[in-house]
Design an enzyme around this catalytic site. Structure first.
Site: not given
Length: 638
Positions: A33, A166, A542
């Site tokens: 954002d 912003k 294994s």
């Protein structure tokens, strides 16, 4: 009314103008954002590169999926093309977009901000020349900002724009901007960026993106557009040593044999002396051929076919170089890598496929030197590497390859690791330097060899590899098989999991990494017993197919017999001869196979037996009969 016919001259002039512009590839990255997709959408919109029908669709989608409210356009939707991205409001995949200004052409990669998609960001960064690191002015520098910045430096990007986005949401504060810039410069000081320009922007409203904003009158630096247009990104590929990875051996007829590929760097012309880096064979360039005809000279990024004067052995993956400017050739090197697999960790000792250029070889991480903490860049001791983590490792390859250090040549210095079973890419790596280890140690020629040792014992050496859950009956059956073989005059040795952990592997625990190393050591030991001419029985859980495959590949094709003791977990747990399942269920034993650690059953075992259907003695007879029928055993002794 007749349709308007475009002026051909104008179109031709426009195309010529675009062709002569320089091209800058850049990436946008940062945390979730921070506004990466919105910024790119704004750049496309303000560059007048959106058609009317696209704008109409964008307006409609903004009302449906947008996050800005009202009738306002959500520019992020221009880039977030996947439906899942629009529904969730996040970027998932890397999106590439093209735009142009009066001064330059641009290809921009918009990358995800979520941590789980860091691998996508690394992919986008690998071809970029500049990075825009976005920071939300309200949040400041976040861990993902640090991670992305570190990866940017790791892949060799030298030019960065710190876009403090912003800025409108913090009242265009100069104090906030300067504090974020100071924080960023402090932690990025060691990254070696050649340019780092900080710009306060609002991607939503366009402040300082294409034009200067009056709302940040205190800022006197360039706009984002100005910085993108004027930053000097040197393209020195043509000045670097000539490298071409052969992609295809071009043999259209008996009279022509050429080697096709794209020049990774440098230049080449007829008459140049070239060398096949790995073999050291040399020849001169006879001609350079393209679809449009022959060239007098080829340069970096040109796709060509090179014809040589001599018939020398060259195949796909070989690297051609100037005879006087050769790359490194080695089978061990130090590298940095980013791990990209979410369901399995990187495990030292486990074999992977390494692809460098067009060459693919088997590779093993021989040493995990350290992981890097992206918060403070400390070196951390570790046994495994998990999703999105960065580590410094040593790699050992099955055969030498030609390469350059990543710093010198990104094309010939980068690689990917591939999971051998799923064929998925699990890591991206950058080579630092070759390891010159044990260069004075060579295989000693011995007069007594495996064939003579086996002939002396009148048997065919083999590995009988017993695998299955704890309590399946492996050790019981293996013990009975060895007794029957010894009674028949065979020469054997039994490697049992519990016994080996009292000596050779006493330093190993039961983590996934330790289990891999446990099997690697046992596989190498079994190989030595086979070389001694013995039939060696290996009884280990294994649990992983990759390590059983490694053990198989250490010996010859018909010397490995996988025996799967197929017993349901419920039955094995019911037997529980050592009380281990009970302790595992109570949480007293961690990483116990079948409970909290996985077991991967064999897919094509040579022998499958089950103690739920027959007695151990009957199963042992079945295995001995298999060996006898296939010629592994000598005739019984009187």
């Amino acid at each position: 009314m007749a349709e308007a016919v475009p002026d051909v001259a104008l179109v031709t002039d426009y195309l010529a103008e675009q062709e002569n512009k320089g091209l800058l590839r850049f990436i946008t990255c940062g945390s979730v954002d921070d506004g990466k997709s919105t910024l790119i959408g704004r750049l496309l919109y303000d560059s007048k590169l959106i058609f009317e029908d696209q704008l109409a669709t964008l307006s409609r989608d903004s009302r449906k999926h947008g996050t800005v409210g009202g009738d306002e356009i959500d520019f992020a939707l221009l880039v977030d093309g996947l439906e899942a991205e629009r529904e969730q409001g996040i970027t998932i995949d890397v999106a590439y977009r093209f735009f142009t200004t009066e001064a330059r052409k641009f290809i921009v990669a918009d990358t995800p901000g979520h941590e789980q998609y860091t691998r996508n960001m690394a992919t986008g960064a690998s071809n970029a020349e500049l990075a825009i690191i976005l920071v939300d002015a309200r949040q400041g520098v976040l861990p993902q900002t640090r991670r992305h910045s570190f990866i940017v430096s790791l892949v060799g990007i030298k030019h960065v724009i710190l876009a403090v986005n912003k800025i409108d949401l913090v009242d265009h504060s100069q104090e906030v901007f300067e504090r974020i810039v100071a924080d960023y410069r402090s932690f990025a000081a060691s990254f070696g960026f050649e340019t780092l320009q900080a710009i306060p922007i609002s991607a939503r409203y366009g402040d300082n993106v294409m034009s200067r904003s009056e709302k940040t009158a205190w800022y006197s630096g360039p706009t984002l557009k100005e910085q993108l247009e004027t930053v000097e990104v040197a393209d020195d590929l043509e000045q670097k040593p000539f490298r071409m990875v052969v992609q295809w051996v071009n043999r259209p007829n008996l009279d022509f044999r050429g080697f096709s590929g794209t020049l990774a760097s440098g230049s080449v012309k007829p008459g140049d002396d070239l060398v096949v880096a790995k073999s050291g064979r040399t020849s001169k360039v006879k001609s350079i051929v393209t679809y449009d005809g022959k060239l007098a000279e080829a340069f970096a990024r040109d796709a060509v076919t090179i014809q040589l004067e001599d018939e020398i052995d060259i195949s796909r993956g070989d690297v051609l170089a100037k005879a006087t400017e050769r790359p490194e050739v080695a089978d061990q090197f130090q590298a940095r890598l980013i791990w990209m697999q979410d369901d399995h960790d990187l495990l030292p000792g486990r074999p992977y496929l390494l692809k460098c250029g067009a060459k693919t070889v088997t590779a093993t991480v021989t040493e995990l030197k350290h992981k890097i903490d992206i918060n403070n860049f400390d070196h951390l001791a570790a046994k495994t590497v998990q999703l999105n983590e960065v580590a410094v490792i040593n790699l050992g390859l099955s055969e030498p390859i030609a390469f350059d250090a990543y710093e010198a040549n990104h094309e010939t210095g980068s690689f990917i690791l591939i999971d051998r079973l799923s064929n998925h890419t699990v890591a991206a790596g950058m080579i630092d330097f070759a390891l010159r280890r044990a260069s004075n140690v060579h295989l000693q020629a011995l007069d007594v060899h495996k064939a003579s040792r086996a002939a002396q014992k009148d048997q065919k050496p083999a590995v009988l590899w017993f695998t299955g859950l704890s309590g399946a009956g492996k050790s019981t059956i293996a013990n009975l098989v060895e007794k029957k073989l010894q009674a028949g005059g065979q020469h054997t040795y039994l490697l049992d999991g519990d016994n080996v952990r009292h000596g050779l592997n006493r330093d190993l625990g039961f983590t996934e990494a330790d289990r891999v190393e446990n099997i690697r050591r046992v596989a190498e030991t079994a190989k030595l017993f086979v070389d001694a001419g013995l039939i060696v029985l290996v009884s280990f859980i294994s649990p992983f197919r990759a390590e059983r495959r490694l053990a198989r590949e250490l010996v010859e094709e018909d010397e490995f017999i996988e025996i799967y003791v197929s017993t349901p977990l419920e039955l094995a747990e019911k037997r529980d001869p050592k009380g281990l399942y009970k302790k595992a269920r109570e949480g007293k034993i961690k990483n116990f196979t079948g409970i909290d650690s996985p077991y991967e059953p064999p897919e094509n075992a040579e022998i499958v037996v089950s103690t739920a259907e027959k007695s151990p003695d009957e199963l042992a007879d079945q295995i001995v009969a298999h060996l006898s029928d296939r010629g592994y055993l000598s005739a019984p002794k009187d």
